[in-house]
Design an enzyme around this catalytic site. Structure first.
Site, PDB file in Angstrom:
ATOM      1  N   ASP A 251    -121.100 -66.884  24.547  1.00 24.66           N
ATOM      2  CA  ASP A 251    -120.412 -66.576  25.806  1.00 24.66           C
ATOM      3  C   ASP A 251    -120.983 -65.299  26.413  1.00 24.66           C
ATOM      4  O   ASP A 251    -120.260 -64.521  27.047  1.00 24.66           O
ATOM      5  CB  ASP A 251    -118.904 -66.457  25.612  1.00 24.66           C
ATOM      6  CG  ASP A 251    -118.129 -66.472  26.929  1.00 24.66           C
ATOM      7  OD1 ASP A 251    -118.703 -66.889  27.959  1.00 24.66           O
ATOM      8  OD2 ASP A 251    -116.964 -66.046  26.944  1.00 24.66           O
ATOM      9  N   HIS A 255    -122.519 -58.653  33.576  1.00 23.11           N
ATOM     10  CA  HIS A 255    -122.090 -58.068  34.845  1.00 23.11           C
ATOM     11  C   HIS A 255    -122.752 -56.699  34.953  1.00 23.11           C
ATOM     12  O   HIS A 255    -122.906 -56.003  33.948  1.00 23.11           O
ATOM     13  CB  HIS A 255    -120.571 -57.881  34.903  1.00 23.11           C
ATOM     14  CG  HIS A 255    -119.780 -59.146  34.931  1.00 23.11           C
ATOM     15  ND1 HIS A 255    -119.681 -59.935  36.057  1.00 23.11           N
ATOM     16  CD2 HIS A 255    -119.036 -59.756  33.979  1.00 23.11           C
ATOM     17  CE1 HIS A 255    -118.899 -60.981  35.785  1.00 23.11           C
ATOM     18  NE2 HIS A 255    -118.505 -60.893  34.532  1.00 23.11           N
TER      19      HIS A 255
END
Length: 348
Positions: A251, A255
């Protein structure tokens, strides 16, 4: 697997859950995955979600264009399920080898999920088609009702969505992604061969105290959110047991720094650079290195009905420091475990 005290040699692993983003971010992060993993299940939650065969083909090409020369990497594309998705389009993509699986995001459960499914009933014809095709359904398993506490969303999802769905479509292949609770660990363990789970390094290594005690650590903030220690321990025990329907899914979700370190920060850990060594450390701590290769390299292909990778990867016990940041064009990325020393690293 051979496991001398200083070297772990395993079949080349796959990452069964990764976010590669798009644009300049994609070009920055893809090499960290393609260098290590033979294949990766690529999440479809771009700003404009991947809902058609043509969009998936175009996105796959952008990923391949970002893979450095010498890396042998195959992105496995997924379709973003929406209330209005055309089942024929999904079937065409599956038969043409474009879509490996389809992803169910409950609406507004995580980054770029506003287009997600409002209720399972809304997409039941699509799910029935997937069951007939043998096409895996990948599930972000959280309810999003405002009255449900964020730490309870996964357990509530099992009772109200997952179990009724699996009772209704008994032959649907389901991957319960990034499980975070003892409830999910037990549910998957008790399930049949149509149910599997991925587990991230952060949920094996940390619990919510690590994120919240002594100051908030935004780079441990991801969704599903880190839970209590008892849930972390249940996940560790599941993988240490050699359970064959749990497998590697990082996962990894990058960002930029300014979107993480802010008053309303984004969820996601960019763990691709250090994930494999992080998993190795957990298995070593649990005296379970005998099951490490299966978790990383064998269980996933078995569930998906794909061949095991032909190549090999070596991890060496060589303490290295994770970079504090990784440069972007106009910002930087702070990787998982930034600045920390890791025990295991992939041999270059």
């Amino acid at each position: 697997m051979t496991a001398p005290s200083q070297v772990l040699k395993i079949r080349r692993p796959d990452d069964w859950h990764v976010h590669l983003r798009d644009g300049d971010m994609l070009k920055t992060v893809v090499p960290y995955t393609s260098e290590i993993y033979g294949r990766a299940i690529v999440m479809p939650n771009l700003a404009s979600p991947i809902t058609t065969v043509d969009a998936a083909i175009a996105y796959r090409q952008r990923i391949l264009d970002a893979v450095p020369a010498g890396h042998d990497f195959t992105p496995l594309m997924t379709c973003y399920l929406t209330d209005s998705l055309d089942a024929d389009e999904l079937e065409r993509g599956f038969h043409e080898g474009v879509f490996t699986a389809a992803k169910l995001y409950p609406a507004n459960a995580t980054t770029n999920s506003s287009h997600g499914v409002t209720s399972v009933d809304a997409i039941m014809p699509v799910l029935e088609r997937m069951e007939k095709l043998g096409m895996p359904l990948l599930v972000h398993g959280e309810v999003t009702h405002a009255e449900v506490d964020i730490f309870d969303r996964e357990a509530r999802f099992i009772d109200t969505v997952m179990e009724p769905l699996r009772q209704r479509l008994t032959a649907l292949k389901v991957v319960f992604e990034h499980i975070t609770t003892k409830d999910a660990a037990q549910y998957v363990r008790d399930g049949n061969d149509y149910l599997a789970a991925t587990i991230t390094p952060q949920h094996l290594m940390f619990n919510r105290n690590d994120m919240l005690v002594g100051g908030i650590r935004p780079h441990l903030y991801c969704l599903p959110i880190l839970k209590r220690n008892i849930h972390q321990q249940a996940l560790r025990e599941l993988v240490a047991s050699g359970f064959t329907r749990a497998f590697l899914g990082t996962d990894s979700a990058p960002h930029s720094r300014h979107r993480k370190e802010t008053s309303c920060g984004c969820a996601g850990c960019f763990n691709a650079p250090s994930a494999l060594g992080s998993y190795a450390a957990v298995f070593e701590e649990m005296n379970a290195l005998a099951h490490f290769e299966a978790f990383c390299s064998l269980n996933g292909p078995q569930f998906y009905g794909l061949p095991v990778n032909a190549g090999w990867v070596e991890l060496v016990r060589d303490e290295q420091q994770v970079p504090e940041n990784i440069a972007l064009a106009d910002d930087s990325l702070v990787p998982f475990l930034a600045g920390e020393t890791v025990r295991w690293s992939v041999k270059k």
